[in-house]
Design a protein around this motif. Sequence first.
Motif, PDB file in Angstrom:
ATOM      1  N   ASN A  78      40.918  91.095  47.320  1.00 35.26           N
ATOM      2  CA  ASN A  78      41.205  90.779  48.896  1.00 35.26           C
ATOM      3  C   ASN A  78      42.716  90.874  49.204  1.00 35.26           C
ATOM      4  OD1 ASN A  78      40.410  90.091  51.481  1.00 35.26           O
ATOM      5  ND2 ASN A  78      39.394  88.335  51.088  1.00 35.26           N
TER       6      ASN A  78
ATOM      7  N   GLY B 184      47.414  85.899  50.662  1.00 37.73           N
ATOM      8  CA  GLY B 184      47.056  84.795  51.518  1.00 37.73           C
ATOM      9  C   GLY B 184      45.380  84.176  51.715  1.00 37.73           C
ATOM     10  N   THR B 185      44.580  85.038  51.035  1.00 38.44           N
ATOM     11  CA  THR B 185      43.084  84.492  51.339  1.00 38.44           C
ATOM     12  C   THR B 185      42.751  84.046  49.653  1.00 38.44           C
ATOM     13  OG1 THR B 185      42.306  86.531  50.436  1.00 38.44           O
ATOM     14  CG2 THR B 185      42.887  86.286  52.859  1.00 38.44           C
ATOM     15  N   VAL B 186      41.910  83.361  49.951  1.00 37.99           N
ATOM     16  CA  VAL B 186      41.236  82.822  48.389  1.00 37.99           C
ATOM     17  C   VAL B 186      40.498  83.902  47.827  1.00 37.99           C
ATOM     18  CG1 VAL B 186      39.545  81.354  47.411  1.00 37.99           C
ATOM     19  CG2 VAL B 186      41.273  80.243  48.994  1.00 37.99           C
ATOM     20  N   ARG B 187      40.663  84.375  46.583  1.00 38.63           N
ATOM     21  CA  ARG B 187      40.286  85.224  45.916  1.00 38.63           C
ATOM     22  C   ARG B 187      39.295  84.517  44.512  1.00 38.63           C
ATOM     23  NH1 ARG B 187      45.479  88.189  46.496  1.00 38.63           N
ATOM     24  NH2 ARG B 187      45.824  86.037  47.366  1.00 38.63           N
TER      25      ARG B 187
ATOM     26  N   VAL C  26      34.980  84.680  48.770  1.00 42.12           N
ATOM     27  CA  VAL C  26      36.321  83.930  49.133  1.00 42.12           C
ATOM     28  C   VAL C  26      36.112  82.405  48.960  1.00 42.12           C
ATOM     29  CG1 VAL C  26      36.560  85.412  51.051  1.00 42.12           C
ATOM     30  CG2 VAL C  26      35.206  83.521  51.233  1.00 42.12           C
ATOM     31  N   SER C  27      35.033  81.976  48.645  1.00 51.11           N
ATOM     32  CA  SER C  27      34.664  80.482  48.148  1.00 51.11           C
ATOM     33  C   SER C  27      33.961  80.128  46.993  1.00 51.11           C
ATOM     34  CB  SER C  27      33.936  79.913  49.538  1.00 51.11           C
ATOM     35  OG  SER C  27      32.585  80.442  49.656  1.00 51.11           O
TER      36      SER C  27
ATOM     37  N   ASN D 208      48.580  82.664  46.682  1.00 47.38           N
ATOM     38  CA  ASN D 208      48.996  83.713  45.951  1.00 47.38           C
ATOM     39  C   ASN D 208      49.258  83.359  44.367  1.00 47.38           C
ATOM     40  OD1 ASN D 208      48.593  85.696  48.264  1.00 47.38           O
ATOM     41  ND2 ASN D 208      50.792  85.213  48.965  1.00 47.38           N
TER      42      ASN D 208
ATOM     43  N   THR E 115      38.573  77.353  44.780  1.00 50.33           N
ATOM     44  CA  THR E 115      39.706  77.348  45.690  1.00 50.33           C
ATOM     45  C   THR E 115      40.641  78.593  45.099  1.00 50.33           C
ATOM     46  OG1 THR E 115      40.908  75.954  44.206  1.00 50.33           O
ATOM     47  CG2 THR E 115      39.919  75.014  46.280  1.00 50.33           C
TER      48      THR E 115
ATOM     49  N   THR F 237      44.504  81.730  44.557  1.00 45.55           N
ATOM     50  CA  THR F 237      44.662  80.830  45.637  1.00 45.55           C
ATOM     51  C   THR F 237      45.344  81.485  46.954  1.00 45.55           C
ATOM     52  OG1 THR F 237      47.107  80.208  45.124  1.00 45.55           O
ATOM     53  CG2 THR F 237      45.188  79.234  43.725  1.00 45.55           C
ATOM     54  N   SER F 238      45.190  80.653  47.787  1.00 45.17           N
ATOM     55  CA  SER F 238      45.856  81.229  49.189  1.00 45.17           C
ATOM     56  C   SER F 238      47.155  81.351  49.179  1.00 45.17           C
ATOM     57  CB  SER F 238      45.200  80.281  50.498  1.00 45.17           C
ATOM     58  OG  SER F 238      45.513  78.972  50.057  1.00 45.17           O
TER      59      SER F 238
END
Length: 362
Positions: free
Chosen positions: A131, A134-137, A212-213, A263, A236, A260-261
Amino acid sequence: MADKAISALTAGTQPAGSEVVPAVQGGATVKLSVEQVRPRVTRTGAAPTVTDDSAAGYSVGSVWTDTRAGYGYTYDLIDATAGAAVWKVRPIVFAYTTAGANTWNKPAGTFSGVLVELVAGGGGGGSGRRNAAGTVRCGGGAGAGGGRAGPFFIGAAALAATETATVGAGGAGGAAIGTDNTDGANGTTGGNSSFGAHVRALGGGNGNGGTVSSGAAGSGGTGEQSGSNGGAASTTGGAGTAGTASSGGGSGGGGGGGITSANANGNGAAGGARWTVWGGASGGSAGTSGAAGGSGAASPQPSSQGGAGGGGGGAASAAAAGGGGGGGLYGGGGGGGGASLNGFASGAGGAGANGIVIVNVF
């Protein structure tokens, strides 16, 4: 020895050059060749029958080996009575390690029964999510260890002429993700191991692909001794959770590392160790950033001891993520794969290890 065989060996009828020994019949001493009084050794593609007896030239102590593929039994003659010979089966162990259905063949002679021990296949780990920054992967969840059963006694009378020894296959790991903004792929559940309808153990659960979660882990396969659970991925995007050690069955793999969000790349986790009673060999090592998880330690082979779990792969943002390590023989769960940034492949899940079926004939 039958009377007719003794009567036939009068003086002057022994094979030329044969050794002779004295024997008594009806109060008279006659001579027999060694070939006619010593036990016979037979190797042939068949089992002995009740008519392979004294009348056929066999004496107590004779040995018979059935050379057919899938048999391999050796028998000792313990009663040479004409028409009612008794051949006793020597103890032998069959270890089936090829995944799928295998045929066990019942011996023809006298034996008590079999002791069966088996381990089911370990579950495959899930792959990590791919992904944007800036997003949770989340990394992939790890596969669980296969269950174990036995030793389980089955008496000779309860056994069919053939029984199916099914070896549970290790579950495949989820494939690496090559498309942006895509969840990881789930692993495959490990196959069950069984011996006919008498005894079985269930395969380890699969690890789920990272989202994402989450990156849920598989649950341990059940049996007399259950396999242990796999380790989950962080919700997370952090480091994965380690697999747990089993208490007899296969051990679970370690969860894959996430991102993490903010990065930050997370490491994969170590796979569960083998049961301490069996030496406690370590699970697969944890994958650091972008590195693959290590493979789980195998059990001594062949044995009914569960193997260690594979380590989880590390996440990466500037290269392909690390894949999960494979589970150790027998029945170890595969590690989860690491998560990745768009433009780079996520880590594949590790494969679970095949199980085993051991049949001790005695």
